[in-house]
Design an enzyme around this catalytic site. Sequence first.
Site, PDB file in Angstrom:
ATOM      1  N   ARG A   1     -21.672 -20.865  35.147  1.00  0.00           N
ATOM      2  CA  ARG A   1     -23.352 -20.436  36.030  1.00  0.00           C
ATOM      3  C   ARG A   1     -22.939 -21.153  37.283  1.00  0.00           C
ATOM      4  O   ARG A   1     -23.413 -21.030  38.107  1.00  0.00           O
ATOM      5  CB  ARG A   1     -24.128 -19.508  35.232  1.00  0.00           C
ATOM      6  CG  ARG A   1     -25.291 -18.888  36.032  1.00  0.00           C
ATOM      7  CD  ARG A   1     -26.353 -18.287  35.090  1.00  0.00           C
ATOM      8  NE  ARG A   1     -26.992 -18.129  35.867  1.00  0.00           N
ATOM      9  CZ  ARG A   1     -27.988 -18.306  36.132  1.00  0.00           C
ATOM     10  NH1 ARG A   1     -28.571 -19.914  35.846  1.00  0.00           N
ATOM     11  NH2 ARG A   1     -29.190 -17.519  36.378  1.00  0.00           N
TER      12      ARG A   1
ATOM     13  N   ASN B   1      -7.570  10.428   3.737  1.00  0.00           N
ATOM     14  CA  ASN B   1      -7.183  11.060   2.130  1.00  0.00           C
ATOM     15  C   ASN B   1      -9.062  10.766   1.403  1.00  0.00           C
ATOM     16  O   ASN B   1      -8.149  11.049   0.417  1.00  0.00           O
ATOM     17  CB  ASN B   1      -6.155   9.852   1.736  1.00  0.00           C
ATOM     18  CG  ASN B   1      -6.579   9.108   2.386  1.00  0.00           C
ATOM     19  OD1 ASN B   1      -7.662   8.371   1.723  1.00  0.00           O
ATOM     20  ND2 ASN B   1      -5.496   7.639   2.983  1.00  0.00           N
TER      21      ASN B   1
ATOM     22  N   HIS C   1     -28.300 -17.254  24.324  1.00  0.00           N
ATOM     23  CA  HIS C   1     -26.899 -17.061  25.148  1.00  0.00           C
ATOM     24  C   HIS C   1     -26.356 -18.116  25.433  1.00  0.00           C
ATOM     25  O   HIS C   1     -25.414 -18.214  26.608  1.00  0.00           O
ATOM     26  CB  HIS C   1     -27.671 -16.168  26.693  1.00  0.00           C
ATOM     27  CG  HIS C   1     -28.180 -14.445  26.656  1.00  0.00           C
ATOM     28  ND1 HIS C   1     -27.986 -13.917  25.349  1.00  0.00           N
ATOM     29  CD2 HIS C   1     -27.389 -13.951  27.287  1.00  0.00           C
ATOM     30  CE1 HIS C   1     -28.522 -13.452  25.630  1.00  0.00           C
ATOM     31  NE2 HIS C   1     -28.001 -12.296  26.709  1.00  0.00           N
TER      32      HIS C   1
ATOM     33  N   HIS D   1      -4.232   3.023  -3.181  1.00  0.00           N
ATOM     34  CA  HIS D   1      -3.634   2.409  -2.434  1.00  0.00           C
ATOM     35  C   HIS D   1      -3.590   1.437  -2.069  1.00  0.00           C
ATOM     36  O   HIS D   1      -2.642   1.299  -1.048  1.00  0.00           O
ATOM     37  CB  HIS D   1      -6.025   2.317  -1.930  1.00  0.00           C
ATOM     38  CG  HIS D   1      -5.966   2.044  -0.005  1.00  0.00           C
ATOM     39  ND1 HIS D   1      -5.648   2.872   0.757  1.00  0.00           N
ATOM     40  CD2 HIS D   1      -6.431   0.490  -0.253  1.00  0.00           C
ATOM     41  CE1 HIS D   1      -6.010   1.137   1.608  1.00  0.00           C
ATOM     42  NE2 HIS D   1      -6.415   0.154   1.559  1.00  0.00           N
TER      43      HIS D   1
ATOM     44  N   SER E   1     -22.247 -10.643  36.893  1.00  0.00           N
ATOM     45  CA  SER E   1     -22.479 -11.478  36.927  1.00  0.00           C
ATOM     46  C   SER E   1     -21.163 -12.262  36.511  1.00  0.00           C
ATOM     47  O   SER E   1     -21.301 -13.662  36.935  1.00  0.00           O
ATOM     48  CB  SER E   1     -23.014 -12.234  35.605  1.00  0.00           C
ATOM     49  OG  SER E   1     -24.612 -11.264  35.873  1.00  0.00           O
TER      50      SER E   1
ATOM     51  N   HIS F   1       0.701  -1.240  -0.275  1.00  0.00           N
ATOM     52  CA  HIS F   1      -0.336  -0.403  -0.377  1.00  0.00           C
ATOM     53  C   HIS F   1       0.869   1.270  -0.078  1.00  0.00           C
ATOM     54  O   HIS F   1       0.978   1.731   1.100  1.00  0.00           O
ATOM     55  CB  HIS F   1      -1.174   0.045   1.167  1.00  0.00           C
ATOM     56  CG  HIS F   1      -2.072  -0.885   1.618  1.00  0.00           C
ATOM     57  ND1 HIS F   1      -1.486  -2.420   1.541  1.00  0.00           N
ATOM     58  CD2 HIS F   1      -3.083  -1.577   1.364  1.00  0.00           C
ATOM     59  CE1 HIS F   1      -2.124  -3.356   1.454  1.00  0.00           C
ATOM     60  NE2 HIS F   1      -3.144  -2.517   0.679  1.00  0.00           N
TER      61      HIS F   1
ATOM     62  N   GLU G   1     -17.913  -5.458  23.902  1.00  0.00           N
ATOM     63  CA  GLU G   1     -16.363  -6.550  23.997  1.00  0.00           C
ATOM     64  C   GLU G   1     -15.352  -6.421  23.222  1.00  0.00           C
ATOM     65  O   GLU G   1     -14.536  -6.533  23.649  1.00  0.00           O
ATOM     66  CB  GLU G   1     -17.791  -7.817  23.444  1.00  0.00           C
ATOM     67  CG  GLU G   1     -18.153  -8.691  24.056  1.00  0.00           C
ATOM     68  CD  GLU G   1     -20.010  -7.350  24.994  1.00  0.00           C
ATOM     69  OE1 GLU G   1     -20.178  -8.343  25.281  1.00  0.00           O
ATOM     70  OE2 GLU G   1     -20.153  -6.570  23.731  1.00  0.00           O
TER      71      GLU G   1
ATOM     72  N   HIS H   1     -20.125 -18.482  32.341  1.00  0.00           N
ATOM     73  CA  HIS H   1     -21.779 -18.829  31.462  1.00  0.00           C
ATOM     74  C   HIS H   1     -21.145 -19.730  29.685  1.00  0.00           C
ATOM     75  O   HIS H   1     -22.406 -19.305  29.347  1.00  0.00           O
ATOM     76  CB  HIS H   1     -22.816 -17.488  31.383  1.00  0.00           C
ATOM     77  CG  HIS H   1     -23.038 -16.962  32.533  1.00  0.00           C
ATOM     78  ND1 HIS H   1     -22.417 -16.075  33.280  1.00  0.00           N
ATOM     79  CD2 HIS H   1     -24.112 -16.279  33.042  1.00  0.00           C
ATOM     80  CE1 HIS H   1     -23.079 -15.584  34.408  1.00  0.00           C
ATOM     81  NE2 HIS H   1     -24.432 -16.036  34.128  1.00  0.00           N
TER      82      HIS H   1
ATOM     83  N   ASP I   1      -9.530   6.291   6.998  1.00  0.00           N
ATOM     84  CA  ASP I   1     -10.710   6.306   7.304  1.00  0.00           C
ATOM     85  C   ASP I   1     -11.673   4.876   7.693  1.00  0.00           C
ATOM     86  O   ASP I   1     -12.446   4.696   7.943  1.00  0.00           O
ATOM     87  CB  ASP I   1     -10.847   5.919   5.662  1.00  0.00           C
ATOM     88  CG  ASP I   1     -10.903   7.521   5.157  1.00  0.00           C
ATOM     89  OD1 ASP I   1     -11.178   8.813   5.608  1.00  0.00           O
ATOM     90  OD2 ASP I   1     -10.392   7.934   3.995  1.00  0.00           O
ATOM     91  N   GLY I   2     -10.907   3.619   7.277  1.00  0.00           N
ATOM     92  CA  GLY I   2     -11.218   2.168   7.638  1.00  0.00           C
ATOM     93  C   GLY I   2     -11.470   2.092   8.710  1.00  0.00           C
ATOM     94  O   GLY I   2     -12.185   1.334   9.713  1.00  0.00           O
TER      95      GLY I   2
END
Length: 676
Positions: free
Chosen positions: A525, A192, A478, A269, A389, A32, A415, A466, A162-163
């Site tokens: 759990r 850019n 879940h 790019h 939890s 790149h 997360e 869990h 940008d990404g």
Amino acid sequence: MNMTDDHDVTRRSIDTIRALAMDSVQKANAGHPGTAMALAPLAYTIFTRFLHANPADPAWPDRDRFVLSSGHACVLQYSLLHLTGYDLKLDDLKQFRQWGSRTPGHPERLHTPGIEVTTGPLGQGVGNAVGLALAERFLAERYNRPGGHHPVDHHVYAICSDGDLMEGISQEAAGIAGQFGLGKIVLCYDDNRITIDGTTEISFNGEDHLKRFEALGWHTLSVDDSEDLDEIAAALAAGRDETERPTFIKVRSHIAYPAPNAVDTAKSHGAALGEDEVRATKEVMGFDPDAHFAVADDVYEHMDLREQGAAAQTAWQQTFDAWGGEHPDLKAEWERAWAGELEDGWREALPVFEAGEKLASRASGNKVMQAFAPYAPTMLGGAADLVESTRTTFVGGGQFSRVHAGRNVPFGIREHGMGAIVNGAAAHGGIVSPYGSTFFIFSDYMRGSIRLSALSKLPVVWVFTHDSVGLGEDGPTHQPVEHFAALRAIPDLWVIRPGDANETTVAWRVALERQDGPVALALSRQNIETLDRTEVAAADGLERGAYVLWDSDAGGGAPELILIATGAELPATLEAGRAIAAGGTRVRVVSMPCWELFEAQTQAYRDEVLPRETGARLSVEPGVTLGWAKWVGDRGDSLGVDRFGASAPGTRVLEELGFTPEAIADRATALLQRAT
């Protein structure tokens, strides 16, 4: 850097970075070049005027950190590392992206001197930068003393694209940085306006990035011309001097500048410019178009940072020595923490649980954490809004906030951002085994960060609770089933699913002692009965990944049936094995909490635990059976969950899916009958 005011050598230095970027990509015919060319003035200014670092010792603790989140532009960083005196040779640039080279296609921690974090998947570097700054804040509050010497005082300079900003992980991480007021971050956005598919008008033209970061609590600035070194330096200085808020600098650049035909094109790019365009660009810059990988002596002299870097490190060392003389106990703690070690006596402080006690492994894990907490004073971490939890809080450790750098970090429901931040904290150094925690099912939301922790060999702990359909009423959205296999598929990640409270103690011990990669703990759990270790093998066997928990007849020859279990299903499997053995069958029960550790053992040990002559093997784990054939063989069987779960009390779900002692015994008996 030779602090000359010679405008000519400054400009030629910047253009040399561009030429090296073009030549490296052209020789590799991959890479790149455009972004590296556009960012050369910005990166040059950061390295030569702001970055306190020593190329001769890239790991000294109080260096400034540089993160190239837009890791596809790594040839920019490699060129700068070479020119400023790091142990990266011109021949390394000539081997860009080749097998075995020190210049891979994206920056890799521990692979190339001067690379702080492994970036490439976009947005990760933004989160890493936040983690580096979070670690700096925590260590500064712990070790710096008012009116005295400060061993911790450095900045994080980062560049994103940008990404990076399109990926949601950067939003998560930026929100945390603003929430905590991490003023040591200066994040430069390369505006850019080009992506692989074309201009950003087609996908990323509907938001005001400055207002977005301002709303997140950042100090925002704008540079209208990426070629204006004075404007760049002024913005960087303003960002460095802002201590209450992280700083976001939007820098308007033109990809592939000053290539006469490739500038502002999407093609520049992610592909080599072509020999004709490289020649034309060198002519525009006043360089010999026939010279490749050419660096003038005065450019080397101008950009060499070794002398000033050594001076900066020497000054810090004097400060550190004076501080250490005033605070010898803190100095000793510091040295252990930077070595990744806990205080003496921590192993002896870990709890031993009484037989018969019923505890979820998330609960026994919490007791283990409280026991080792005083011995790991620089360990920090938190959960994705789930500490009640996951039970992963250090009692009395304080909460990390804008005003206090406590040990318990409230990541919020972020997360993926949490994962990248934890990785950054680990890469910083001085933070012992930082951790992030959430429900096992949500490891999906942070898989990219988990993978990078393994690729980067970071000593982090991922605490997932869990861990099965046994969590119950929340239902299949879940209840993890494919997640055991999914995480085990990541190379160099140790996945440990302890089978009772004492195995949980050993699992945490293994996690804390590992310094060359991450460990994922899968905790329950539901309550698990603590096994009577006077009747079965010691839980220390977990250190080898799998071990013989119980044999019905130790002296009666090879077992006729081997039951292999992990986690919360271990006690039920042991009960089933004992019931079958009561009928005269030689039965062995094996606890296998960690495949990866077991695979690392000698073949002799693996054969001792799982004798090859015993073909009747049944694995018991409430997840997909994918992968278990390796351990049960073609004559064995696996009791698992090759479907999604169901919403009901956890005991009912486990019963319906066949994870009771009686059902395990029936499945094993049927296997024996087929085997004979």
